[in-house]
Design a protein around this motif. Structure first.
Motif, PDB file in Angstrom:
ATOM      1  N   GLY A   1      10.630   7.856  -1.779  1.00 12.00           N
ATOM      2  CA  GLY A   1       9.825   6.961   0.070  1.00 12.00           C
ATOM      3  C   GLY A   1       9.400   5.442  -0.940  1.00 12.00           C
ATOM      4  N   SER A   2       8.210   5.848  -2.365  1.00 10.87           N
ATOM      5  CA  SER A   2       8.004   4.188  -3.115  1.00 10.87           C
ATOM      6  C   SER A   2       8.611   3.875  -3.407  1.00 10.87           C
ATOM      7  N   LEU A   3      10.219   3.507  -3.797  1.00  9.89           N
ATOM      8  CA  LEU A   3      11.252   2.554  -3.322  1.00  9.89           C
ATOM      9  C   LEU A   3      11.513   2.254  -2.038  1.00  9.89           C
ATOM     10  N   TYR A   4      12.058   3.179  -1.629  1.00  8.55           N
ATOM     11  CA  TYR A   4      12.177   2.343  -0.570  1.00  8.55           C
ATOM     12  C   TYR A   4      10.908   1.469   0.427  1.00  8.55           C
ATOM     13  N   TRP A   5       9.761   1.645   0.313  1.00  3.44           N
ATOM     14  CA  TRP A   5       8.599   0.670   0.482  1.00  3.44           C
ATOM     15  C   TRP A   5       8.423  -0.255  -0.431  1.00  3.44           C
TER      16      TRP A   5
ATOM     17  N   TYR B   1       1.180  -1.436   0.191  1.00  4.62           N
ATOM     18  CA  TYR B   1      -0.153  -0.058  -0.052  1.00  4.62           C
ATOM     19  C   TYR B   1       0.921   0.658   0.006  1.00  4.62           C
ATOM     20  N   LEU B   2       1.751   1.483   1.198  1.00  2.00           N
ATOM     21  CA  LEU B   2       2.619   2.175   0.834  1.00  2.00           C
ATOM     22  C   LEU B   2       3.860   3.004  -0.707  1.00  2.00           C
TER      23      LEU B   2
ATOM     24  N   ILE C   1      13.111   5.281   7.706  1.00  2.00           N
ATOM     25  CA  ILE C   1      14.358   5.638   6.654  1.00  2.00           C
ATOM     26  C   ILE C   1      15.280   6.138   7.835  1.00  2.00           C
ATOM     27  N   ALA C   2      15.033   7.506   8.809  1.00  2.00           N
ATOM     28  CA  ALA C   2      16.087   8.392   9.695  1.00  2.00           C
ATOM     29  C   ALA C   2      16.585   6.850  10.010  1.00  2.00           C
ATOM     30  N   LYS C   3      15.257   5.883  10.860  1.00  2.00           N
ATOM     31  CA  LYS C   3      15.588   4.750  11.955  1.00  2.00           C
ATOM     32  C   LYS C   3      17.539   3.938  10.848  1.00  2.00           C
TER      33      LYS C   3
END
Length: 170
Positions: free
Chosen positions: A57-61, A12-13, A159-161
């Motif tokens: 962001g999409s690629l990260y999820w 979904y994200l 992502i920060a974590k």
């Protein structure tokens, strides 16, 4: 309302961030289609920056989903290095909007609003989580994330974590 599984949530994200990038471009393109490109850098530039951030962001999820499915995915160290560079690049792109405005000698309220939204997305991805669902799951809360950000109780973004975990591991 039934809760989504982790895989469903990650999909979904991924899909919503990508869908948002496409929709922003299409809707915005329809809105200004009669306008010539020349002299519209004050509007198009922040839109391009926002879309770049949304695609990141999409690629990260997507990578998180692939990790969960145990498919070919980048590990935490690789993601941290890539997204640390993205973060620097995004700050540069956002800062470059000021010379774009000065060079083109144009100003756009819509362009400024898109630029501010891009800054909010950058904060949401690279610093603090700003998106919280409503109890019904059909919308996003606005006051809770702002209050937590102002009070200093905001939760670090995923992502920060990951970036912090790799930095601390050095």
């Amino acid at each position: 309302m039934k809760k989504r599984t982790i895989k469903q949530e990650l999909f979904y994200l991924f899909s919503m961030e990508l869908f948002s990038a496409v929709i922003f471009w299409v809707v915005y393109g329809m809105w200004v289609r009669a306008e010539p490109w020349v002299g519209k850098a004050a509007i198009y530039y922040p839109l391009i920056v926002l879309i770049v951030i949304l695609v990141q962001g999409s690629l990260y999820w997507l990578n998180c989903l692939m990790r969960l499915k145990k498919q070919n995915a980048l590990d935490t160290q690789q993601i941290a290095r890539i997204y640390r560079l993205f973060k620097i690049m995004d700050y540069g792109l956002l800062a470059a909007y000021i010379p774009v405005l000065l060079f083109t000698k144009s100003f756009s309220v819509v362009g400024m609003l898109i630029w501010l939204f891009a800054i909010i997305e950058l904060i949401n991805y690279f610093h603090y989580r700003l998106s919280y669902y409503t109890k019904s799951g059909l919308g996003l809360q606005i006051i809770k994330p702002l209050r937590s950000l102002i009070s200093g109780t905001a939760v670090k973004s995923q992502i920060a974590k990951e970036i912090l975990s790799v930095q601390k591991g050095k």
